[in-house]
Scaffold this active site. Sequence first.
Site, mmCIF file in Angstrom:
data_model
loop_
_atom_site.group_PDB
_atom_site.id
_atom_site.type_symbol
_atom_site.label_atom_id
_atom_site.label_comp_id
_atom_site.label_asym_id
_atom_site.label_seq_id
_atom_site.Cartn_x
_atom_site.Cartn_y
_atom_site.Cartn_z
ATOM 1 N N LYS A 10 -4.256 6.916 -5.172
ATOM 2 C CA LYS A 10 -4.567 7.288 -3.790
ATOM 3 C C LYS A 10 -6.005 7.819 -3.668
ATOM 4 O O LYS A 10 -6.672 8.077 -4.679
ATOM 5 C CB LYS A 10 -3.554 8.336 -3.324
ATOM 6 C CG LYS A 10 -2.107 7.827 -3.321
ATOM 7 C CD LYS A 10 -1.149 8.882 -2.776
ATOM 8 C CE LYS A 10 0.284 8.380 -2.831
ATOM 9 N NZ LYS A 10 1.229 9.331 -2.184
ATOM 10 N N TYR A 50 4.427 2.322 5.071
ATOM 11 C CA TYR A 50 5.099 3.601 5.312
ATOM 12 C C TYR A 50 6.033 3.532 6.522
ATOM 13 O O TYR A 50 6.297 4.564 7.158
ATOM 14 C CB TYR A 50 4.060 4.712 5.500
ATOM 15 C CG TYR A 50 3.374 5.129 4.204
ATOM 16 C CD1 TYR A 50 4.121 5.465 3.067
ATOM 17 C CD2 TYR A 50 1.991 5.205 4.108
ATOM 18 C CE1 TYR A 50 3.501 5.836 1.880
ATOM 19 C CE2 TYR A 50 1.363 5.583 2.922
ATOM 20 C CZ TYR A 50 2.133 5.901 1.811
ATOM 21 O OH TYR A 50 1.528 6.281 0.638
ATOM 22 N N PHE A 58 4.592 13.988 9.495
ATOM 23 C CA PHE A 58 3.368 13.815 8.708
ATOM 24 C C PHE A 58 2.851 12.369 8.685
ATOM 25 O O PHE A 58 1.893 12.065 7.979
ATOM 26 C CB PHE A 58 3.580 14.314 7.272
ATOM 27 C CG PHE A 58 4.720 13.631 6.521
ATOM 28 C CD1 PHE A 58 4.541 12.398 5.902
ATOM 29 C CD2 PHE A 58 5.968 14.232 6.448
ATOM 30 C CE1 PHE A 58 5.571 11.775 5.216
ATOM 31 C CE2 PHE A 58 7.020 13.620 5.759
ATOM 32 C CZ PHE A 58 6.821 12.383 5.147
ATOM 33 N N ARG A 86 7.795 5.681 -12.437
ATOM 34 C CA ARG A 86 8.268 6.792 -11.585
ATOM 35 C C ARG A 86 8.420 8.072 -12.407
ATOM 36 O O ARG A 86 8.060 9.154 -11.965
ATOM 37 C CB ARG A 86 9.605 6.433 -10.927
ATOM 38 C CG ARG A 86 9.497 5.342 -9.887
ATOM 39 C CD ARG A 86 8.887 5.773 -8.601
ATOM 40 N NE ARG A 86 9.727 6.663 -7.832
ATOM 41 C CZ ARG A 86 9.487 7.016 -6.576
ATOM 42 N NH1 ARG A 86 8.397 6.567 -5.956
ATOM 43 N NH2 ARG A 86 10.288 7.829 -5.923
ATOM 44 N N THR A 92 7.702 13.778 -5.710
ATOM 45 C CA THR A 92 6.735 13.781 -4.594
ATOM 46 C C THR A 92 6.035 15.130 -4.420
ATOM 47 O O THR A 92 4.824 15.180 -4.224
ATOM 48 C CB THR A 92 7.465 13.407 -3.277
ATOM 49 O OG1 THR A 92 8.071 12.126 -3.459
ATOM 50 C CG2 THR A 92 6.514 13.341 -2.105
ATOM 51 N N ARG A 103 1.691 14.107 -11.607
ATOM 52 C CA ARG A 103 1.616 15.104 -10.525
ATOM 53 C C ARG A 103 1.784 16.519 -11.083
ATOM 54 O O ARG A 103 1.132 17.455 -10.634
ATOM 55 C CB ARG A 103 2.685 14.796 -9.478
ATOM 56 C CG ARG A 103 2.350 13.542 -8.669
ATOM 57 C CD ARG A 103 3.546 13.057 -7.904
ATOM 58 N NE ARG A 103 3.232 11.953 -7.003
ATOM 59 C CZ ARG A 103 4.155 11.224 -6.393
ATOM 60 N NH1 ARG A 103 5.442 11.473 -6.584
ATOM 61 N NH2 ARG A 103 3.805 10.234 -5.591
ATOM 62 N N ASN A 113 -0.931 13.580 -3.713
ATOM 63 C CA ASN A 113 -0.196 13.592 -4.979
ATOM 64 C C ASN A 113 -0.615 12.440 -5.892
ATOM 65 O O ASN A 113 0.155 11.972 -6.724
ATOM 66 C CB ASN A 113 1.314 13.648 -4.732
ATOM 67 C CG ASN A 113 1.798 12.511 -3.856
ATOM 68 O OD1 ASN A 113 1.049 11.571 -3.591
ATOM 69 N ND2 ASN A 113 3.040 12.567 -3.430
ATOM 70 N N HIS A 116 0.980 6.491 -5.926
ATOM 71 C CA HIS A 116 2.205 5.916 -5.359
ATOM 72 C C HIS A 116 2.751 4.903 -6.347
ATOM 73 O O HIS A 116 1.982 4.156 -6.960
ATOM 74 C CB HIS A 116 1.910 5.189 -4.036
ATOM 75 C CG HIS A 116 3.049 4.293 -3.604
ATOM 76 N ND1 HIS A 116 4.116 4.757 -2.877
ATOM 77 C CD2 HIS A 116 3.300 2.982 -3.860
ATOM 78 C CE1 HIS A 116 4.973 3.763 -2.686
ATOM 79 N NE2 HIS A 116 4.506 2.673 -3.270
ATOM 80 N N GLU A 127 6.532 -4.816 -2.443
ATOM 81 C CA GLU A 127 5.224 -4.153 -2.405
ATOM 82 C C GLU A 127 4.152 -4.947 -3.150
ATOM 83 O O GLU A 127 2.993 -4.962 -2.735
ATOM 84 C CB GLU A 127 5.344 -2.736 -2.978
ATOM 85 C CG GLU A 127 6.132 -1.813 -2.053
ATOM 86 C CD GLU A 127 6.187 -0.360 -2.499
ATOM 87 O OE1 GLU A 127 6.553 0.483 -1.665
ATOM 88 O OE2 GLU A 127 5.871 -0.063 -3.669
HETATM 89 P P1 CMP Z 1 4.743 8.810 -1.943
HETATM 90 O O1 CMP Z 1 6.069 9.265 -2.468
HETATM 91 O O2 CMP Z 1 3.855 8.000 -2.760
HETATM 92 O O3 CMP Z 1 4.985 8.034 -0.560
HETATM 93 C C1 CMP Z 1 5.234 8.730 0.637
HETATM 94 C C2 CMP Z 1 4.167 9.744 0.796
HETATM 95 O O4 CMP Z 1 4.265 10.543 1.937
HETATM 96 C C3 CMP Z 1 4.269 10.747 -0.359
HETATM 97 O O5 CMP Z 1 3.920 10.105 -1.542
HETATM 98 C C4 CMP Z 1 3.315 11.784 0.135
HETATM 99 O O6 CMP Z 1 1.964 11.401 -0.085
HETATM 100 C C5 CMP Z 1 3.632 11.765 1.630
HETATM 101 N N1 CMP Z 1 4.558 12.833 1.988
HETATM 102 C C6 CMP Z 1 5.868 12.920 1.671
HETATM 103 N N2 CMP Z 1 6.412 14.045 2.166
HETATM 104 C C7 CMP Z 1 5.408 14.679 2.818
HETATM 105 C C8 CMP Z 1 5.331 15.885 3.567
HETATM 106 N N3 CMP Z 1 6.404 16.663 3.737
HETATM 107 N N4 CMP Z 1 4.138 16.225 4.100
HETATM 108 C C9 CMP Z 1 3.067 15.421 3.938
HETATM 109 N N5 CMP Z 1 3.089 14.242 3.254
HETATM 110 C C10 CMP Z 1 4.239 13.891 2.703
#
Ligand code: CMP
Length: 154
Positions: A10, A50, A58, A86, A92, A103, A113, A116, A127
């Site tokens: 990212k 997304y 968010f 993963r 996350t 992470r 984070n 992805h 994807e």
């Molecule tokens: P990822 O799991 O790669 O894909 C979905 C993304 O949404 C996740 O990483 C975060 O970057 C973002 N995300 C998930 N939950 C939240 C949250 N509560 N607030 C902000 N961003 C979020």
Amino acid sequence: MIERTLVILKPDAVQRNLVGELIQKFEKKGLKLVAMKLSQLTDEILDVHYAHHKDKPFFKSLKDFMKSAPVILMVLEGPEAVSVVRLMIGITKSREAQPGTIRGDYAISTPDNLVHASDSLETAQIEVKRFFKPEELYSWNRANEDFFTSNSER
Ligand code: CMP
């Protein structure tokens, strides 16, 4: 089973000069790079990628973050690559991610984070197609494959 999974480094990974270090972790683990490129994502592709977050509060800030700098897109291949990657990236919420994961070791925020990765084999197939044309994927033989994966796992 040999699988392919989609990984995105990212904008925070690119901004923090962590690209080489993170790719090296995947390489050292034994995952094989079969596609890679630098790309600046757009609303068009992020709305699809997304879509499952479109009603979340968010959603817009996540898209703004993902558009804020180029990302590295890659496809990694290996035995059970989807779950292996993963596990390597951790959960996350970076603050709660296990030490030893990407992470857990490098991130303290969400959505920043760093990485992805596809969450299932079915998602991975969708994807990979979303971000790569068939001709951008390379099937190649690693000269020392025996040292990474045993014959019975291929
Ligand atoms: P990822 O799991 O790669 O894909 C979905 C993304 O949404 C996740 O990483 C975060 O970057 C973002 N995300 C998930 N939950 C939240 C949250 N509560 N607030 C902000 N961003 C979020």
